[in-house]
Design a protein around this motif. Structure first.
Motif, PDB file in Angstrom:
ATOM      1  N   ILE A 170      41.794  26.761  42.256  1.00 24.72           N
ATOM      2  CA  ILE A 170      42.771  27.707  41.620  1.00 24.72           C
ATOM      3  C   ILE A 170      42.712  29.100  42.054  1.00 24.72           C
ATOM      4  CG2 ILE A 170      43.818  28.260  39.565  1.00 24.72           C
ATOM      5  CD1 ILE A 170      42.704  25.799  38.333  1.00 24.72           C
ATOM      6  N   GLU A 171      43.720  29.844  42.697  1.00 21.76           N
ATOM      7  CA  GLU A 171      43.470  31.032  43.207  1.00 21.76           C
ATOM      8  C   GLU A 171      43.390  32.104  41.943  1.00 21.76           C
ATOM      9  OE1 GLU A 171      46.185  32.236  46.273  1.00 21.76           O
ATOM     10  OE2 GLU A 171      46.138  30.505  47.210  1.00 21.76           O
ATOM     11  N   SER A 172      43.043  33.324  42.001  1.00 27.53           N
ATOM     12  CA  SER A 172      43.178  34.282  41.199  1.00 27.53           C
ATOM     13  C   SER A 172      44.462  34.842  40.816  1.00 27.53           C
ATOM     14  CB  SER A 172      41.975  35.323  41.537  1.00 27.53           C
ATOM     15  OG  SER A 172      42.081  36.584  40.769  1.00 27.53           O
ATOM     16  N   PRO A 173      44.552  35.220  39.634  1.00 20.62           N
ATOM     17  CA  PRO A 173      45.662  35.581  39.195  1.00 20.62           C
ATOM     18  C   PRO A 173      45.914  37.279  39.195  1.00 20.62           C
ATOM     19  CG  PRO A 173      44.610  35.715  37.115  1.00 20.62           C
ATOM     20  CD  PRO A 173      43.745  34.912  38.339  1.00 20.62           C
ATOM     21  N   CYS A 174      45.075  37.569  39.873  1.00 17.82           N
ATOM     22  CA  CYS A 174      44.607  39.093  40.337  1.00 17.82           C
ATOM     23  C   CYS A 174      45.819  39.568  41.000  1.00 17.82           C
ATOM     24  CB  CYS A 174      43.421  39.551  40.846  1.00 17.82           C
ATOM     25  SG  CYS A 174      43.435  40.973  41.059  1.00 17.82           S
ATOM     26  N   ILE A 175      46.589  40.605  40.621  1.00 20.17           N
ATOM     27  CA  ILE A 175      47.616  41.421  41.265  1.00 20.17           C
ATOM     28  C   ILE A 175      47.427  42.748  41.867  1.00 20.17           C
ATOM     29  CG2 ILE A 175      49.541  39.974  40.434  1.00 20.17           C
ATOM     30  CD1 ILE A 175      50.458  42.397  38.870  1.00 20.17           C
ATOM     31  N   LEU A 176      46.151  43.049  41.576  1.00 19.74           N
ATOM     32  CA  LEU A 176      45.417  44.310  42.058  1.00 19.74           C
ATOM     33  C   LEU A 176      46.169  45.430  41.332  1.00 19.74           C
ATOM     34  CD1 LEU A 176      45.416  43.947  46.037  1.00 19.74           C
ATOM     35  CD2 LEU A 176      43.681  43.562  44.306  1.00 19.74           C
ATOM     36  N   VAL A 177      46.266  45.167  39.995  1.00 20.75           N
ATOM     37  CA  VAL A 177      46.617  46.395  38.828  1.00 20.75           C
ATOM     38  C   VAL A 177      45.356  46.431  37.947  1.00 20.75           C
ATOM     39  CG1 VAL A 177      48.162  46.925  37.116  1.00 20.75           C
ATOM     40  CG2 VAL A 177      49.140  46.233  39.458  1.00 20.75           C
TER      41      VAL A 177
ATOM     42  N   SER B  26      43.477  47.237  35.314  1.00 17.38           N
ATOM     43  CA  SER B  26      43.603  48.474  34.430  1.00 17.38           C
ATOM     44  C   SER B  26      43.783  47.842  33.122  1.00 17.38           C
ATOM     45  CB  SER B  26      44.670  49.463  34.577  1.00 17.38           C
ATOM     46  OG  SER B  26      44.611  50.549  33.432  1.00 17.38           O
ATOM     47  N   MET B  27      42.669  47.981  32.125  1.00 18.87           N
ATOM     48  CA  MET B  27      42.518  47.300  30.951  1.00 18.87           C
ATOM     49  C   MET B  27      43.437  47.859  29.624  1.00 18.87           C
ATOM     50  SD  MET B  27      40.975  44.917  31.963  1.00 18.87           S
ATOM     51  CE  MET B  27      40.454  43.826  30.854  1.00 18.87           C
ATOM     52  N   ASP B  28      44.194  47.213  28.954  1.00 17.41           N
ATOM     53  CA  ASP B  28      44.831  47.305  27.708  1.00 17.41           C
ATOM     54  C   ASP B  28      43.952  47.711  26.614  1.00 17.41           C
ATOM     55  OD1 ASP B  28      46.734  48.246  25.650  1.00 17.41           O
ATOM     56  OD2 ASP B  28      47.147  45.979  25.535  1.00 17.41           O
ATOM     57  N   ILE B  29      43.831  48.789  26.052  1.00 14.26           N
ATOM     58  CA  ILE B  29      42.417  48.951  25.097  1.00 14.26           C
ATOM     59  C   ILE B  29      42.786  48.210  23.983  1.00 14.26           C
ATOM     60  CG2 ILE B  29      41.305  50.695  23.486  1.00 14.26           C
ATOM     61  CD1 ILE B  29      41.905  52.847  25.840  1.00 14.26           C
ATOM     62  N   LYS B  30      44.135  48.087  23.439  1.00 16.19           N
ATOM     63  CA  LYS B  30      44.742  47.348  22.304  1.00 16.19           C
ATOM     64  C   LYS B  30      44.235  45.950  22.242  1.00 16.19           C
ATOM     65  CE  LYS B  30      48.450  49.150  20.525  1.00 16.19           C
ATOM     66  NZ  LYS B  30      49.996  49.109  20.274  1.00 16.19           N
ATOM     67  N   THR B  31      44.446  45.287  23.257  1.00 20.04           N
ATOM     68  CA  THR B  31      44.465  43.873  23.415  1.00 20.04           C
ATOM     69  C   THR B  31      43.050  43.457  24.231  1.00 20.04           C
ATOM     70  OG1 THR B  31      45.844  43.728  25.548  1.00 20.04           O
ATOM     71  CG2 THR B  31      46.955  43.466  23.165  1.00 20.04           C
ATOM     72  N   GLY B  32      42.746  44.103  24.925  1.00 23.25           N
ATOM     73  CA  GLY B  32      41.447  43.846  25.728  1.00 23.25           C
ATOM     74  C   GLY B  32      41.763  43.046  27.361  1.00 23.25           C
ATOM     75  N   TYR B  33      43.163  42.842  27.277  1.00 22.27           N
ATOM     76  CA  TYR B  33      43.849  42.248  28.555  1.00 22.27           C
ATOM     77  C   TYR B  33      44.118  43.171  29.745  1.00 22.27           C
ATOM     78  CZ  TYR B  33      44.559  38.671  25.194  1.00 22.27           C
ATOM     79  OH  TYR B  33      44.312  37.672  24.114  1.00 22.27           O
ATOM     80  N   CYS B  34      43.929  42.659  30.917  1.00 22.40           N
ATOM     81  CA  CYS B  34      44.391  43.655  32.059  1.00 22.40           C
ATOM     82  C   CYS B  34      45.939  43.704  32.278  1.00 22.40           C
ATOM     83  CB  CYS B  34      43.754  42.759  33.395  1.00 22.40           C
ATOM     84  SG  CYS B  34      44.375  43.749  34.925  1.00 22.40           S
ATOM     85  N   PHE B  35      46.167  44.753  32.473  1.00 24.66           N
ATOM     86  CA  PHE B  35      47.745  44.951  32.569  1.00 24.66           C
ATOM     87  C   PHE B  35      48.103  44.123  33.586  1.00 24.66           C
ATOM     88  CE2 PHE B  35      46.761  49.018  30.314  1.00 24.66           C
ATOM     89  CZ  PHE B  35      47.881  48.830  29.295  1.00 24.66           C
ATOM     90  N   GLY B  36      47.658  43.862  34.569  1.00 24.46           N
ATOM     91  CA  GLY B  36      48.130  43.120  35.870  1.00 24.46           C
ATOM     92  C   GLY B  36      48.174  41.739  35.687  1.00 24.46           C
ATOM     93  N   CYS B  37      47.014  40.935  35.335  1.00 20.93           N
ATOM     94  CA  CYS B  37      46.607  39.581  35.141  1.00 20.93           C
ATOM     95  C   CYS B  37      46.690  39.032  33.859  1.00 20.93           C
ATOM     96  CB  CYS B  37      45.504  39.246  36.290  1.00 20.93           C
ATOM     97  SG  CYS B  37      44.111  39.594  35.378  1.00 20.93           S
ATOM     98  N   GLY B  38      46.179  39.740  32.916  1.00 18.58           N
ATOM     99  CA  GLY B  38      46.303  39.206  31.417  1.00 18.58           C
ATOM    100  C   GLY B  38      44.803  39.018  31.077  1.00 18.58           C
ATOM    101  N   ARG B  39      44.072  38.818  32.030  1.00 16.05           N
ATOM    102  CA  ARG B  39      42.690  38.218  31.754  1.00 16.05           C
ATOM    103  C   ARG B  39      41.778  39.298  30.927  1.00 16.05           C
ATOM    104  NH1 ARG B  39      40.355  36.502  37.548  1.00 16.05           N
ATOM    105  NH2 ARG B  39      41.402  38.322  37.819  1.00 16.05           N
TER     106      ARG B  39
END
Length: 77
Positions: free
Chosen positions: A4-11, A13-26
């Motif tokens: 399973i490939e990484s969902p990374c889209i090279l964005v 940056s972490m959302d401080i509110k949720t703790g999720y990456c803006f690009g991939c959601g992890r």
């Protein structure tokens, strides 16, 4: 068994509110552990990503160079 490939889209940056990456959601922890995760664990994370991404307010936190140039050009007209 397929990888399973990484969902990374090279964005990366972490959302401080949720703790999720803006690009991939992890989370940071999931990003760091991704290489060592089993395919089942990766699949479980991948299934959660669409719902996570829908909770993130997708506004850039700072003006990007591209947006600055576009704004500057628009003002010159």
């Amino acid at each position: 068994m397929t990888a399973i490939e990484s969902p990374c889209i090279l964005v990366c940056s972490m959302d401080i509110k949720t703790g999720y990456c803006f690009g991939c959601g992890r989370t940071r922890e999931e990003i760091a552990a991704w290489i060592g995760m089993t395919p089942q664990a990766r699949r479980a994370v991948m299934e959660e990503l669409p719902a996570r991404l829908s909770t993130i307010e997708r506004k850039p936190r700072r003006e990007t160079r591209r947006r600055l140039i576009a704004r500057t050009r628009a003002g010159e007209g």
